[in-house]
Write an enzyme that holds these catalytic residues in place. Structure first.
Site, mmCIF file in Angstrom:
data_model
loop_
_atom_site.group_PDB
_atom_site.id
_atom_site.type_symbol
_atom_site.label_atom_id
_atom_site.label_comp_id
_atom_site.label_asym_id
_atom_site.label_seq_id
_atom_site.Cartn_x
_atom_site.Cartn_y
_atom_site.Cartn_z
ATOM 1 N N GLU A 21 62.776 17.780 120.272
ATOM 2 C CA GLU A 21 61.699 18.550 120.207
ATOM 3 C C GLU A 21 62.006 19.510 119.145
ATOM 4 O O GLU A 21 60.825 19.944 118.296
ATOM 5 C CB GLU A 21 61.460 19.632 121.565
ATOM 6 C CG GLU A 21 61.035 18.619 122.719
ATOM 7 C CD GLU A 21 61.005 19.613 123.883
ATOM 8 O OE1 GLU A 21 60.027 19.511 124.493
ATOM 9 O OE2 GLU A 21 61.955 20.199 124.434
ATOM 10 N N TYR A 53 35.471 34.598 115.765
ATOM 11 C CA TYR A 53 36.284 33.535 116.023
ATOM 12 C C TYR A 53 36.978 32.675 115.259
ATOM 13 O O TYR A 53 37.996 32.143 115.364
ATOM 14 C CB TYR A 53 35.438 32.722 117.236
ATOM 15 C CG TYR A 53 34.095 32.079 116.816
ATOM 16 C CD1 TYR A 53 34.065 31.073 116.096
ATOM 17 C CD2 TYR A 53 32.843 32.759 117.272
ATOM 18 C CE1 TYR A 53 32.949 30.480 115.774
ATOM 19 C CE2 TYR A 53 31.570 32.254 116.851
ATOM 20 C CZ TYR A 53 31.649 30.942 116.079
ATOM 21 O OH TYR A 53 30.296 30.796 115.675
ATOM 22 N N VAL A 72 57.424 27.763 125.718
ATOM 23 C CA VAL A 72 55.721 27.921 125.693
ATOM 24 C C VAL A 72 55.502 29.401 126.071
ATOM 25 O O VAL A 72 54.501 30.152 125.716
ATOM 26 C CB VAL A 72 55.029 26.732 126.360
ATOM 27 C CG1 VAL A 72 54.993 25.445 125.720
ATOM 28 C CG2 VAL A 72 55.278 26.885 127.710
ATOM 29 N N GLU A 73 56.398 30.070 126.867
ATOM 30 C CA GLU A 73 56.000 31.251 127.662
ATOM 31 C C GLU A 73 56.100 32.317 126.148
ATOM 32 O O GLU A 73 55.176 33.193 126.197
ATOM 33 C CB GLU A 73 57.018 31.576 128.711
ATOM 34 C CG GLU A 73 56.910 30.923 129.926
ATOM 35 C CD GLU A 73 57.345 29.684 129.989
ATOM 36 O OE1 GLU A 73 57.514 29.232 131.034
ATOM 37 O OE2 GLU A 73 58.094 29.123 128.819
ATOM 38 N N LYS A 98 50.863 22.094 126.723
ATOM 39 C CA LYS A 98 51.925 21.194 125.945
ATOM 40 C C LYS A 98 51.688 19.971 126.342
ATOM 41 O O LYS A 98 52.313 19.375 126.805
ATOM 42 C CB LYS A 98 53.180 21.810 126.134
ATOM 43 C CG LYS A 98 54.266 21.340 125.169
ATOM 44 C CD LYS A 98 55.695 21.664 125.356
ATOM 45 C CE LYS A 98 56.596 21.102 124.789
ATOM 46 N NZ LYS A 98 57.878 21.412 125.147
#
Length: 120
Positions: A21, A53, A72-73, A98
């Site tokens: 990764e 946006y 990811v947190e 993810k």
């Protein structure tokens, strides 16, 4: 309270714990709901009175593409901070997917940060 949203914002980045990764970019997909009051923008027909946006999406793409977090947190918290601090959004809900982290399903998280206007 009104909501401006981005759905399906797909960004390639380095994210994850495992050696592979750290070497291969993966897609994360963001769904973002941002609290705002659209009435001033509707009355003036001026983008300066609302959440832009397109500017939010450009900023997040730039940030996420160059990030390299393990979790990811961490990525989700940083994204929330950018949107709240840089774009003056009082409340947001972020879904971070993810895709492909586990074969055969989507994996991710949903966070809410800030305070919804009109709520104590």
């Amino acid at each position: 309270m009104d909501i401006i949203f981005l759905r399906g914002l797909r960004i390639e980045t380095v994210i994850g714990l495992y050696d592979w990764e750290r070497k291969t970019k993966q897609a994360v997909i963001l769904d973002l709901e941002m609290a705002t009051d659209i009435r001033p923008a509707a009355a003036s027909d001026d983008i300066a009175h609302t959440v832009d946006y397109k500017a939010v999406s450009r900023r997040l793409i730039s940030f996420v593409e160059t990030s390299g977090f393990l979790l990811v947190e961490t990525l989700a918290e940083r994204i929330a901070g950018i949107v709240i601090e840089e774009f003056g959004v009082p409340w947001l809900r972020l879904t971070l997917n993810k895709q492909g982290a586990i074969q055969g399903c989507d994996v991710g998280l949903v966070i809410e940060r800030g305070r919804k206007p009109g709520h104590a």
